[in-house]
Design a protein around this motif. Sequence first.
Motif, PDB file in Angstrom:
ATOM      1  N   PRO A  23       0.668  -1.281  -0.044  1.00  0.00           N
ATOM      2  CA  PRO A  23      -0.096   0.044  -0.035  1.00  0.00           C
ATOM      3  C   PRO A  23       0.940   1.290  -0.001  1.00  0.00           C
ATOM      4  O   PRO A  23       0.252   2.308  -0.666  1.00  0.00           O
ATOM      5  CB  PRO A  23      -0.768   0.052   1.183  1.00  0.00           C
ATOM      6  N   GLU A  24       1.941   1.248   0.649  1.00  0.00           N
ATOM      7  CA  GLU A  24       2.741   2.502   0.782  1.00  0.00           C
ATOM      8  C   GLU A  24       3.264   2.589  -0.942  1.00  0.00           C
ATOM      9  O   GLU A  24       3.276   4.073  -1.142  1.00  0.00           O
ATOM     10  CB  GLU A  24       4.093   2.163   1.310  1.00  0.00           C
ATOM     11  N   THR A  25       3.585   1.861  -1.634  1.00  0.00           N
ATOM     12  CA  THR A  25       3.887   2.186  -3.023  1.00  0.00           C
ATOM     13  C   THR A  25       2.515   2.798  -3.591  1.00  0.00           C
ATOM     14  O   THR A  25       2.692   3.671  -4.651  1.00  0.00           O
ATOM     15  CB  THR A  25       4.571   0.803  -3.489  1.00  0.00           C
ATOM     16  N   ALA A  26       1.523   1.800  -3.503  1.00  0.00           N
ATOM     17  CA  ALA A  26       0.480   2.440  -4.322  1.00  0.00           C
ATOM     18  C   ALA A  26       0.024   4.067  -3.934  1.00  0.00           C
ATOM     19  O   ALA A  26      -0.516   4.770  -4.710  1.00  0.00           O
ATOM     20  CB  ALA A  26      -0.952   1.489  -3.807  1.00  0.00           C
ATOM     21  N   ILE A  27       0.143   4.263  -2.490  1.00  0.00           N
ATOM     22  CA  ILE A  27      -0.242   5.665  -2.143  1.00  0.00           C
ATOM     23  C   ILE A  27       0.989   6.650  -3.011  1.00  0.00           C
ATOM     24  O   ILE A  27       0.167   7.904  -3.198  1.00  0.00           O
ATOM     25  CB  ILE A  27       0.013   5.682  -0.401  1.00  0.00           C
ATOM     26  N   GLU A  28       1.954   6.247  -2.907  1.00  0.00           N
ATOM     27  CA  GLU A  28       3.008   7.215  -3.565  1.00  0.00           C
ATOM     28  C   GLU A  28       2.315   7.490  -5.052  1.00  0.00           C
ATOM     29  O   GLU A  28       2.335   8.752  -5.511  1.00  0.00           O
ATOM     30  CB  GLU A  28       4.408   6.686  -3.767  1.00  0.00           C
ATOM     31  N   TYR A  29       1.931   6.328  -5.843  1.00  0.00           N
ATOM     32  CA  TYR A  29       1.579   6.541  -7.163  1.00  0.00           C
ATOM     33  C   TYR A  29       0.301   7.241  -7.064  1.00  0.00           C
ATOM     34  O   TYR A  29       0.183   8.139  -8.065  1.00  0.00           O
ATOM     35  CB  TYR A  29       1.454   5.035  -7.912  1.00  0.00           C
ATOM     36  N   LEU A  30      -0.806   7.137  -6.375  1.00  0.00           N
ATOM     37  CA  LEU A  30      -1.877   7.672  -6.368  1.00  0.00           C
ATOM     38  C   LEU A  30      -1.807   9.390  -6.043  1.00  0.00           C
ATOM     39  O   LEU A  30      -2.620   9.956  -6.498  1.00  0.00           O
ATOM     40  CB  LEU A  30      -2.910   7.179  -5.587  1.00  0.00           C
ATOM     41  N   GLN A  31      -0.737   9.539  -5.012  1.00  0.00           N
ATOM     42  CA  GLN A  31      -0.823  11.033  -4.703  1.00  0.00           C
ATOM     43  C   GLN A  31      -0.109  11.686  -5.758  1.00  0.00           C
ATOM     44  O   GLN A  31      -0.617  12.795  -6.322  1.00  0.00           O
ATOM     45  CB  GLN A  31       0.297  11.127  -3.596  1.00  0.00           C
ATOM     46  N   ARG A  32       0.683  11.166  -6.527  1.00  0.00           N
ATOM     47  CA  ARG A  32       1.126  11.689  -7.949  1.00  0.00           C
ATOM     48  C   ARG A  32       0.082  11.701  -8.724  1.00  0.00           C
ATOM     49  O   ARG A  32       0.051  12.943  -9.615  1.00  0.00           O
ATOM     50  CB  ARG A  32       2.562  10.958  -8.604  1.00  0.00           C
ATOM     51  N   TYR A  33      -0.734  10.773  -8.952  1.00  0.00           N
ATOM     52  CA  TYR A  33      -1.729  10.991  -9.956  1.00  0.00           C
ATOM     53  C   TYR A  33      -2.716  11.945  -9.865  1.00  0.00           C
ATOM     54  O   TYR A  33      -3.183  12.634 -10.426  1.00  0.00           O
ATOM     55  CB  TYR A  33      -2.421   9.534  -9.610  1.00  0.00           C
ATOM     56  N   LEU A  34      -3.029  12.060  -8.344  1.00  0.00           N
ATOM     57  CA  LEU A  34      -4.381  13.096  -7.982  1.00  0.00           C
ATOM     58  C   LEU A  34      -3.466  14.356  -7.971  1.00  0.00           C
ATOM     59  O   LEU A  34      -4.240  15.413  -8.132  1.00  0.00           O
ATOM     60  CB  LEU A  34      -4.736  12.918  -6.653  1.00  0.00           C
ATOM     61  N   ALA A  35      -2.206  14.682  -7.917  1.00  0.00           N
ATOM     62  CA  ALA A  35      -1.693  16.013  -8.201  1.00  0.00           C
ATOM     63  C   ALA A  35      -1.781  16.426  -9.550  1.00  0.00           C
ATOM     64  O   ALA A  35      -1.922  17.620  -9.459  1.00  0.00           O
ATOM     65  CB  ALA A  35      -0.057  16.128  -7.870  1.00  0.00           C
ATOM     66  N   ARG A  36      -2.252  15.512 -10.424  1.00  0.00           N
ATOM     67  CA  ARG A  36      -2.130  15.910 -11.972  1.00  0.00           C
ATOM     68  C   ARG A  36      -3.656  15.855 -12.189  1.00  0.00           C
ATOM     69  O   ARG A  36      -4.038  16.409 -13.404  1.00  0.00           O
ATOM     70  CB  ARG A  36      -1.433  15.083 -12.760  1.00  0.00           C
ATOM     71  N   ALA A  37      -4.438  15.127 -11.456  1.00  0.00           N
ATOM     72  CA  ALA A  37      -5.920  14.651 -11.898  1.00  0.00           C
ATOM     73  C   ALA A  37      -6.583  14.735 -10.560  1.00  0.00           C
ATOM     74  O   ALA A  37      -7.304  13.878 -10.090  1.00  0.00           O
ATOM     75  CB  ALA A  37      -5.999  13.790 -12.700  1.00  0.00           C
ATOM     76  N   ARG A  38      -6.586  15.822  -9.960  1.00  0.00           N
ATOM     77  CA  ARG A  38      -7.146  16.223  -8.563  1.00  0.00           C
ATOM     78  C   ARG A  38      -8.519  15.540  -8.272  1.00  0.00           C
ATOM     79  O   ARG A  38      -8.905  15.182  -7.217  1.00  0.00           O
ATOM     80  CB  ARG A  38      -7.121  17.744  -8.004  1.00  0.00           C
ATOM     81  N   ASP A  39      -9.569  15.950  -9.269  1.00  0.00           N
ATOM     82  CA  ASP A  39     -10.897  15.508  -9.185  1.00  0.00           C
ATOM     83  C   ASP A  39     -11.290  13.878  -9.535  1.00  0.00           C
ATOM     84  O   ASP A  39     -12.573  13.801  -9.863  1.00  0.00           O
ATOM     85  CB  ASP A  39     -11.832  16.463  -9.914  1.00  0.00           C
ATOM     86  N   HIS A  40     -10.350  13.332  -9.937  1.00  0.00           N
ATOM     87  CA  HIS A  40     -10.599  11.879 -10.231  1.00  0.00           C
ATOM     88  C   HIS A  40     -11.283  11.088  -9.104  1.00  0.00           C
ATOM     89  O   HIS A  40     -10.561  10.512  -8.133  1.00  0.00           O
ATOM     90  CB  HIS A  40      -9.349  11.232 -10.877  1.00  0.00           C
ATOM     91  N   VAL A  41     -12.476  10.739  -9.100  1.00  0.00           N
ATOM     92  CA  VAL A  41     -13.076  10.202  -8.015  1.00  0.00           C
ATOM     93  C   VAL A  41     -12.563   8.702  -7.955  1.00  0.00           C
ATOM     94  O   VAL A  41     -12.457   8.170  -6.663  1.00  0.00           O
ATOM     95  CB  VAL A  41     -14.676  10.000  -8.300  1.00  0.00           C
TER      96      VAL A  41
END
Length: 86
Positions: A23-41
């Motif tokens: 999960p730590e790795t997933a969190i890192e990837y998803l935080q980067r994702y949401l930094a660029r697509a903030r409203d992606h539900v």
Amino acid sequence: GVINGNLPSLMLSALLALKDGQPETAIEYLQRYLARARDHVGATKLLAAAYLQNDQPGEARALLEPLMVAQPKDAAILNLLGTAYA
């Protein structure tokens, strides 16, 4: 590499990390994702699930509560929130 990769690569990497119990790795990837697509539900729900898998229910609740207000009939959000409060 994936860390600076495009959005689909980040999402796929996050899904694979969660599936592999990282999960730590997933969190890192998803935080980067949401930094660029903030409203992606979908990515927000996945990040909440990763936080839950990583025993961080407070972080999951902070993501899910605003989503619940916006989408009160979303069963996945309600299910994740139930887990976050368990």
